[in-house]
Design a protein around this motif. Structure first.
Motif, short mmCIF file in Angstrom:
data_model
loop_
_atom_site.label_atom_id
_atom_site.label_comp_id
_atom_site.label_asym_id
_atom_site.label_seq_id
_atom_site.Cartn_x
_atom_site.Cartn_y
_atom_site.Cartn_z
N GLU A 109 -59.81 -27.89 -42.42
CA GLU A 109 -59.90 -28.29 -41.08
C GLU A 109 -61.26 -27.92 -40.19
N VAL A 110 -61.88 -28.84 -40.54
CA VAL A 110 -63.46 -27.78 -40.23
C VAL A 110 -63.79 -28.05 -38.75
N PHE A 111 -64.66 -26.65 -37.76
CA PHE A 111 -64.77 -27.29 -36.54
C PHE A 111 -66.24 -26.78 -36.84
N GLU A 112 -67.19 -27.19 -36.05
CA GLU A 112 -68.89 -27.57 -36.42
C GLU A 112 -68.50 -26.27 -34.53
N ALA A 113 -71.06 -25.46 -34.64
CA ALA A 113 -71.04 -25.32 -33.42
C ALA A 113 -72.58 -25.31 -33.86
N GLY A 114 -72.77 -25.66 -33.01
CA GLY A 114 -74.27 -25.36 -32.97
C GLY A 114 -75.72 -23.72 -32.76
N ASP A 115 -74.50 -22.85 -32.54
CA ASP A 115 -74.89 -22.43 -32.41
C ASP A 115 -74.66 -21.06 -32.33
N GLY A 116 -74.65 -19.35 -32.36
CA GLY A 116 -73.88 -18.36 -32.16
C GLY A 116 -73.16 -18.06 -31.71
N GLN A 117 -72.93 -18.42 -30.53
CA GLN A 117 -72.96 -18.32 -28.72
C GLN A 117 -71.10 -19.62 -28.60
N MET B 160 -56.24 -24.21 -44.28
CA MET B 160 -57.03 -23.88 -43.21
C MET B 160 -58.51 -23.86 -43.08
N LYS B 161 -58.54 -23.82 -42.18
CA LYS B 161 -59.15 -23.68 -41.38
C LYS B 161 -61.15 -23.13 -41.09
N ALA B 162 -62.17 -23.81 -41.01
CA ALA B 162 -63.51 -23.34 -41.42
C ALA B 162 -64.41 -23.67 -40.24
N LEU B 163 -64.93 -22.67 -39.81
CA LEU B 163 -65.46 -22.98 -38.58
C LEU B 163 -67.50 -22.93 -39.23
N VAL B 164 -67.92 -23.66 -38.62
CA VAL B 164 -69.41 -24.09 -39.54
C VAL B 164 -70.36 -23.73 -38.75
N ILE B 165 -71.35 -23.26 -38.62
CA ILE B 165 -71.47 -22.54 -37.56
C ILE B 165 -73.49 -22.67 -38.40
N ASP B 166 -74.45 -24.05 -37.37
CA ASP B 166 -76.10 -24.03 -38.36
C ASP B 166 -76.39 -25.17 -36.70
N ASP B 167 -77.59 -25.23 -36.26
CA ASP B 167 -77.85 -25.33 -35.46
C ASP B 167 -78.56 -26.96 -36.19
N SER B 168 -78.40 -27.53 -37.27
CA SER B 168 -79.14 -28.56 -38.13
C SER B 168 -77.31 -29.47 -38.04
N ARG B 169 -77.39 -30.66 -37.43
CA ARG B 169 -76.28 -31.03 -37.25
C ARG B 169 -75.70 -32.41 -38.72
N ASP C 223 -75.61 -20.43 -40.07
CA ASP C 223 -76.70 -20.11 -40.99
C ASP C 223 -77.30 -18.71 -40.15
N TRP C 224 -78.14 -18.57 -40.36
CA TRP C 224 -79.41 -17.26 -39.48
C TRP C 224 -79.84 -17.74 -38.22
N ASN C 225 -80.21 -18.51 -39.10
CA ASN C 225 -82.10 -18.73 -37.68
C ASN C 225 -81.42 -20.16 -36.60
N MET C 226 -80.76 -19.50 -35.46
CA MET C 226 -80.49 -20.53 -34.68
C MET C 226 -80.46 -20.34 -32.76
N PRO C 227 -81.10 -21.19 -32.16
CA PRO C 227 -81.61 -20.94 -30.86
C PRO C 227 -80.77 -19.82 -30.17
N VAL C 228 -80.19 -19.97 -28.64
CA VAL C 228 -78.87 -19.23 -28.39
C VAL C 228 -78.84 -17.44 -28.82
N MET C 229 -77.97 -17.98 -30.16
CA MET C 229 -77.22 -17.04 -30.94
C MET C 229 -77.43 -16.51 -32.23
N ASP C 230 -78.29 -15.95 -32.56
CA ASP C 230 -78.91 -16.65 -34.19
C ASP C 230 -77.53 -15.52 -35.35
N GLY C 231 -77.03 -15.58 -36.71
CA GLY C 231 -76.32 -15.43 -37.55
C GLY C 231 -76.11 -14.51 -37.48
N LEU C 232 -76.90 -13.19 -37.77
CA LEU C 232 -76.44 -11.87 -37.56
C LEU C 232 -75.65 -11.74 -36.39
N THR C 233 -76.91 -11.75 -35.43
CA THR C 233 -75.88 -11.14 -34.54
C THR C 233 -74.84 -11.85 -34.83
#
Length: 127
Positions: free
Chosen positions: A26-34, A1-10, A52-62
């Protein structure tokens, strides 16, 4: 199984990544929605996104809305993991296509319980 963690906080990405790795993901990471959209395009086979909801460039809801617009990604389970705790925000996220919602701060058990409800926790790992 693969997961993606999206948060601007390292730090928060590392915490969620460790929780998921402990149950075999197996986990991948991203600092914003884009950035996360790029990971989805390049990686494939992602089963779960923790967003996460609040991130620069593209927020979580978008991000949630964009994922739901792509047919190939409609089966990805989306779980908001955020400090946004107002009922109206939870309703907006679920209406946009998120499956679950976890409010920070959280315990690993809270994440595992949501994963179990979604059928994403391997049987031998259920808590």
């Amino acid at each position: 199984m693969k997961a993606l963690v999206i948060d601007d906080s390292r730090t928060m990405r590392r915490i969620v990544k460790n929780i998921l790795m402990n149950v075999g993901y197996e986990v991948f990471e991203a600092g914003d929605g884009q950035e996360a959209l790029g990971v989805l395009e390049n990686e494939g086979g992602i089963n779960l996104c923790c967003i996460d909801w609040n991130m620069p460039v593209m927020d979580g809801l978008t991000f949630v809305k964009k994922v739901r617009e792509v047919g190939a990604w409609r089966e990805i389970t989306l779980m908001m993991v955020t400090t946004e705790s107002e009922h109206s925000q939870i309703v907006r996220a679920l209406a946009a296509g998120a499956h679950e919602y976890v409010i920070k701060p959280f315990t690993p058990e809270a994440i595992y319980q949501k994963m179990e409800l979604l059928g994403l926790l391997p049987a031998e790992e259920m808590i």
